[in-house]
Design a protein around this motif. Structure first.
Motif, PDB file in Angstrom:
ATOM      1  N   PHE A 173       0.838  -1.196   0.000  1.00  0.00           N
ATOM      2  CA  PHE A 173       0.000   0.000   0.000  1.00  0.00           C
ATOM      3  C   PHE A 173       0.870   1.242   0.000  1.00  0.00           C
ATOM      4  O   PHE A 173       1.996   1.237   0.453  1.00  0.00           O
ATOM      5  CB  PHE A 173      -0.966   0.022   1.188  1.00  0.00           C
ATOM      6  CG  PHE A 173      -0.300   0.019   2.530  1.00  0.00           C
ATOM      7  CD1 PHE A 173      -0.024   1.211   3.189  1.00  0.00           C
ATOM      8  CD2 PHE A 173       0.047  -1.173   3.140  1.00  0.00           C
ATOM      9  CE1 PHE A 173       0.588   1.206   4.430  1.00  0.00           C
ATOM     10  CE2 PHE A 173       0.660  -1.197   4.375  1.00  0.00           C
ATOM     11  CZ  PHE A 173       0.936   0.006   5.023  1.00  0.00           C
ATOM     12  N   GLU A 174       0.301   2.292  -0.552  1.00  0.00           N
ATOM     13  CA  GLU A 174       0.925   3.606  -0.534  1.00  0.00           C
ATOM     14  C   GLU A 174      -0.076   4.548   0.091  1.00  0.00           C
ATOM     15  O   GLU A 174      -1.260   4.514  -0.256  1.00  0.00           O
ATOM     16  CB  GLU A 174       1.262   4.065  -1.950  1.00  0.00           C
ATOM     17  CG  GLU A 174       2.310   3.196  -2.620  1.00  0.00           C
ATOM     18  CD  GLU A 174       2.524   3.582  -4.076  1.00  0.00           C
ATOM     19  OE1 GLU A 174       1.948   4.578  -4.540  1.00  0.00           O
ATOM     20  OE2 GLU A 174       3.266   2.858  -4.746  1.00  0.00           O
ATOM     21  N   GLY A 175       0.384   5.374   1.000  1.00  0.00           N
ATOM     22  CA  GLY A 175      -0.516   6.309   1.651  1.00  0.00           C
ATOM     23  C   GLY A 175      -1.183   5.686   2.860  1.00  0.00           C
ATOM     24  O   GLY A 175      -0.838   4.594   3.295  1.00  0.00           O
ATOM     25  N   PRO A 176      -2.168   6.402   3.384  1.00  0.00           N
ATOM     26  CA  PRO A 176      -2.743   5.985   4.666  1.00  0.00           C
ATOM     27  C   PRO A 176      -3.733   4.827   4.575  1.00  0.00           C
ATOM     28  O   PRO A 176      -4.424   4.660   3.589  1.00  0.00           O
ATOM     29  CB  PRO A 176      -3.464   7.255   5.132  1.00  0.00           C
ATOM     30  CG  PRO A 176      -3.836   7.967   3.879  1.00  0.00           C
ATOM     31  CD  PRO A 176      -2.714   7.671   2.907  1.00  0.00           C
ATOM     32  N   LEU A 177      -3.742   4.058   5.650  1.00  0.00           N
ATOM     33  CA  LEU A 177      -4.796   3.084   5.909  1.00  0.00           C
ATOM     34  C   LEU A 177      -5.546   3.630   7.115  1.00  0.00           C
ATOM     35  O   LEU A 177      -4.946   4.239   7.998  1.00  0.00           O
ATOM     36  CB  LEU A 177      -4.220   1.708   6.238  1.00  0.00           C
ATOM     37  CG  LEU A 177      -3.393   1.023   5.161  1.00  0.00           C
ATOM     38  CD1 LEU A 177      -2.871  -0.316   5.675  1.00  0.00           C
ATOM     39  CD2 LEU A 177      -4.221   0.809   3.914  1.00  0.00           C
ATOM     40  N   ASP A 178      -6.832   3.408   7.195  1.00  0.00           N
ATOM     41  CA  ASP A 178      -7.631   3.902   8.317  1.00  0.00           C
ATOM     42  C   ASP A 178      -7.823   2.785   9.331  1.00  0.00           C
ATOM     43  O   ASP A 178      -8.485   1.787   9.040  1.00  0.00           O
ATOM     44  CB  ASP A 178      -8.980   4.417   7.812  1.00  0.00           C
ATOM     45  CG  ASP A 178      -9.828   5.030   8.917  1.00  0.00           C
ATOM     46  OD1 ASP A 178      -9.406   5.026  10.098  1.00  0.00           O
ATOM     47  OD2 ASP A 178     -10.927   5.511   8.596  1.00  0.00           O
ATOM     48  N   PHE A 179      -7.231   2.975  10.515  1.00  0.00           N
ATOM     49  CA  PHE A 179      -7.349   2.005  11.598  1.00  0.00           C
ATOM     50  C   PHE A 179      -8.177   2.557  12.754  1.00  0.00           C
ATOM     51  O   PHE A 179      -8.068   2.073  13.880  1.00  0.00           O
ATOM     52  CB  PHE A 179      -5.960   1.599  12.109  1.00  0.00           C
ATOM     53  CG  PHE A 179      -5.174   0.750  11.167  1.00  0.00           C
ATOM     54  CD1 PHE A 179      -5.491  -0.580  10.975  1.00  0.00           C
ATOM     55  CD2 PHE A 179      -4.114   1.281  10.460  1.00  0.00           C
ATOM     56  CE1 PHE A 179      -4.750  -1.380  10.102  1.00  0.00           C
ATOM     57  CE2 PHE A 179      -3.362   0.503   9.584  1.00  0.00           C
ATOM     58  CZ  PHE A 179      -3.689  -0.833   9.411  1.00  0.00           C
TER      59      PHE A 179
END
Length: 186
Positions: free
Chosen positions: A127-133
């Motif tokens: 992945f590139e960029g944010p993941l929402d946790f």
């Protein structure tokens, strides 16, 4: 056995497809809300913008599936396998993802908001960029070597339960626990 079938834009709400071979089928834009997919095989399927909300998919094979923009909100997917799947922009909000494998899955822009990722493996996800946790449960979630530095919604108490290492990159203001829970376990 329904391999290579065309279910694009189909209404499969509450369908029971458990233990069905659906490999290489087309589910583009299909509605599978509340469908039963336990132990089904969807490897290589196309499912862009498909609705998998509230599906039951225990031990289901989603390997190499293209599900860009799909929704798996509140889905029950324990021990599912998303190896090599394209999950760009997918919502797993409130999904049950314990022990799910994301090996080589593309997770760019994916949301795990309020999802249970207990013992899930994100170590080889792409992945590139944010993941929402935000509000995600990360008990023993494998994040060794994962760059979480741009992730959003992740808090210290979540990291304290996860399994990282000295190569795990964290967002500003968060710190690696003194001892990661899985440091001596495999």
């Amino acid at each position: 056995m329904l391999t290579s079938s065309d279910f694009s834009k189909a209404n499969l709400v509450e369908a029971d497809l458990s233990a069905t071979d659906l490999r290489d089928s087309d589910f583009t834009g299909a509605n599978l809300s509340k469908a039963k997919l336990a132990r089904a095989w969807l490897g290589g399927a196309r499912a862009e913008k498909a609705n998998f909300e509230k599906v039951e998919g225990y031990r289901t094979g989603f390997q190499k599936m293209d599900a860009e923009g799909a929704s798996f909100g509140a889905a029950e997917l324990q021990r599912a396998n998303f190896q090599g799947a394209n999950l760009k922009g997918v919502s797993f909000e409130k999904a049950e993802l314990s022990r799910v494998i994301f090996d080589q899955a593309i997770l760019t822009g994916t949301s795990f908001n309020s999802a249970n990722l207990a013992r899930a493996d994100l170590t080889k996800a792409v992945f590139e960029g944010p993941l929402d946790f935000s509000n995600a449960f990360l008990s023993l979630t494998r994040v060794e070597g994962v760059d979480l530095s741009s992730s959003i919604g992740i808090e210290q108490h979540q990291l304290d339960m996860a399994c990282g290492d000295d190569k795990t990159k964290l967002p500003p203001g968060l710190n690696a626990p003194q001892s990661w829970p899985c440091a001596d376990k495999d």
